[in-house]
Design an enzyme around this catalytic site. Sequence first.
Site, short mmCIF file in Angstrom:
data_model
loop_
_atom_site.label_atom_id
_atom_site.label_comp_id
_atom_site.label_asym_id
_atom_site.label_seq_id
_atom_site.Cartn_x
_atom_site.Cartn_y
_atom_site.Cartn_z
N HIS B 103 -45.48 -19.84 -12.64
CA HIS B 103 -46.23 -20.10 -13.48
C HIS B 103 -45.65 -22.49 -13.38
O HIS B 103 -46.66 -22.82 -13.95
CB HIS B 103 -45.67 -19.90 -14.78
N ASP B 204 -10.35 -5.65 16.49
CA ASP B 204 -10.00 -4.81 16.95
C ASP B 204 -11.03 -4.82 18.89
O ASP B 204 -11.26 -4.32 19.29
CB ASP B 204 -11.12 -4.09 16.49
N HIS B 207 -10.65 -0.95 21.18
CA HIS B 207 -12.47 -0.79 21.39
C HIS B 207 -13.11 -1.61 22.38
O HIS B 207 -13.51 -1.11 23.08
CB HIS B 207 -12.84 -1.04 20.48
N HIS B 212 -17.52 -0.71 24.82
CA HIS B 212 -17.66 -1.69 26.08
C HIS B 212 -17.85 -1.82 26.96
O HIS B 212 -17.99 -2.90 28.35
CB HIS B 212 -17.69 -3.33 25.73
N ASP B 357 -21.95 -1.85 19.46
CA ASP B 357 -21.15 -2.25 18.60
C ASP B 357 -21.76 -1.30 17.10
O ASP B 357 -21.35 -0.57 16.67
CB ASP B 357 -20.49 -3.72 18.13
S1 FES Z 1 -42.40 -20.51 -13.56
FE1 FES Z 1 -42.80 -18.48 -15.48
S2 FES Z 1 -41.41 -17.51 -13.77
FE2 FES Z 1 -40.81 -19.15 -12.79
FE FE2 Z 2 -16.82 -4.59 19.77
#
Ligand code: FES
Ligand code: FE2
Lengths: 182, 442
Positions: B103, B204, B207, B212, B357
């Site tokens: 609005h 970690d 791993h 890797h 990962d």
């Molecule tokens: S102006 Fe109405 S919901 Fe944002």
């Molecule tokens: Fe990793």
Amino acid sequence: MPSKEDPKMPEQRPVAMELHHEITQFLHREARLLDSDLLRDWLTTMVDREIRYQLVIRDERYRKDKSPDADREIMPFDDDYTILDLRVRQFETGMQTMLDPGQQMFRVVSNVEAFHNDSEGEFTVLSYGTVSRFRRVYENERSVYGRRDVLRRGEDGQLRLLSRRVVLGGRVVRSKNLLFFL
Amino acid sequence: MVDIKALVDVENGTQSRRIFWERDIYELELERIFARCWLFLTHESQIPNYGDFFVTKMGEDEVVVIRQKDGSIGAFLNQCRHRGMKLCMAEAGNARAFSCAYHGWAYGVDGTLKSVPCEKESYGPDFDKAQWGLHPVAKVESYKGFIFGCMDAAAPSLVDYLGDAAWYMDIWAGVPGGIEFLGPPSRSIIRSNWKSPPENFIGDSYHVGWTHAGVLKAMTGEVMPQLAFASKDAGFQVTTRYGHGHGINWGPGPILMSPNCPDLFEWTERRGVEMEAIVGEKASKLYSRHWDGTLFPNCSYLIGTYVFKAWHPIGPDKVEIMTWAFAEKDMSDDLKHRIKVAAHRVFGPAGILESDDIDNFEYIALPNQGHVTRQGKMNLQMGMGREREEADYPGVIGDFLSEHGQRGLYRSWADCMSSANWAELEAKTASWKQDLLRKKKV
Ligand code: FES
Ligand SMILES: [Fe+2]
């Protein structure tokens, strides 16, 4: 083509039907090699040593935002030949637990347009693609992308990929990872 | 009521799998962790000018972080106060006002409601716009350029929350000129619980040589034995009061950046010497090394790899990852560009390490669909009983090849989840160090 470059391609001449066919076959062969895990073959037979390979994701901003692309882009790929080679070697080690069991990929290439560049034997090629990946029994992911390639005819008469800029559809990657070539 | 003691056994270093799957536990996490702790929002370099904004998340609450006219930073829930529509649809940019798409209520960068279409004609003369400004994040502070927000007005200051972790942060973020984030974050959504990635990044080391192995072999030509990190000279881990932790490896920092940024080795060696005058000799020795780290609950970083990450929960089974590359402001534009590319190459969505990962993170979460599986517990006992104080380093120290930092993360998780408010949490953690050192006997 969802690229910031001029989508109208006004200066460029479309290629004739026979050349268009050759280029389309090139893209299809690429898809086949990549889908078949023949990454080394793809790299050595289809990719120019001077390749610049990029995959780009842009952030989402209001239309009036005039920030330069460089400030808005992330490049998950921005590779030259040595980096593409590194990526291929990563797959070749066979040590990626992520890729065992192997995965199935299907690349579909479409909307191919090709134009002559100013330099002889170079062509700008636009295409769309989708790639589906199936893995780990249940995983089924798809990525959609547009590409702007430059192909160059080498001294041996073969076309090779000189540059590729992949624009990935979607801001957020939802397919686990993008550890594949498009 | 969720029984926290039954979920995380701090004494024995085990965790119930239920905390990686169940909705009621997750809802309590949103309340007692994400609506209470300091959370990383963005870096000052991402919003340098008046009106610059960045949209991110605090838990599942979306917030707009905006640079104010006086240079300070404001953060607000990203929702219109009229009928509640999401307000800012862009993820970043610059604005003087935010108008709602529904609005047209429009808000200033300070969050005040500035204009209401047809205000006099529709609401009459007595409508009090001052009551309907954007909902502010209770606290916003920044440390060395890193902006954090906190939804709980009763929280301690950011620097108190960082505690011993601030000493470590000074070493890499307190460089002359400061840190700069390079471009927008890459973003991806994975099917994991939000705790698995920060748990991995906090320390970690176990791993690395396994998960890797492929990429490390491709990069260095050798297979790195997992045993390499078991040496006493490999480095150390740290945990702190509120669960932040680091793993600091004595290996050279920019190792993963070497293909494109070999000059970083020289940069970090030289800078390390300069840092002596700023943070002291002991701290400066850490500057050029490779670290991983997590600030509880959900941001992580790799020093030497120039990667900073935030892990945003989306329900108990999904995580959105934001990954930034960063550099030092004093670096050349050319080096910054190469770092940006290289950092995303290793830990972006197509990252040659990241990709390994993510599969792990997802398949830690997914088996929890099974009712019986979910009743099981997970083990973080590595290196228990070796907690110690070291004169040179703040916090409680553990071995580099251990799960010391990870245990700290779940200790803090349990502290938060079992406390009704900050007063309780502060009281509970007041003697954390003694409590932890006393626990040495397994
Ligand atoms: S102006 Fe109405 S919901 Fe944002
Ligand atoms: Fe990793």
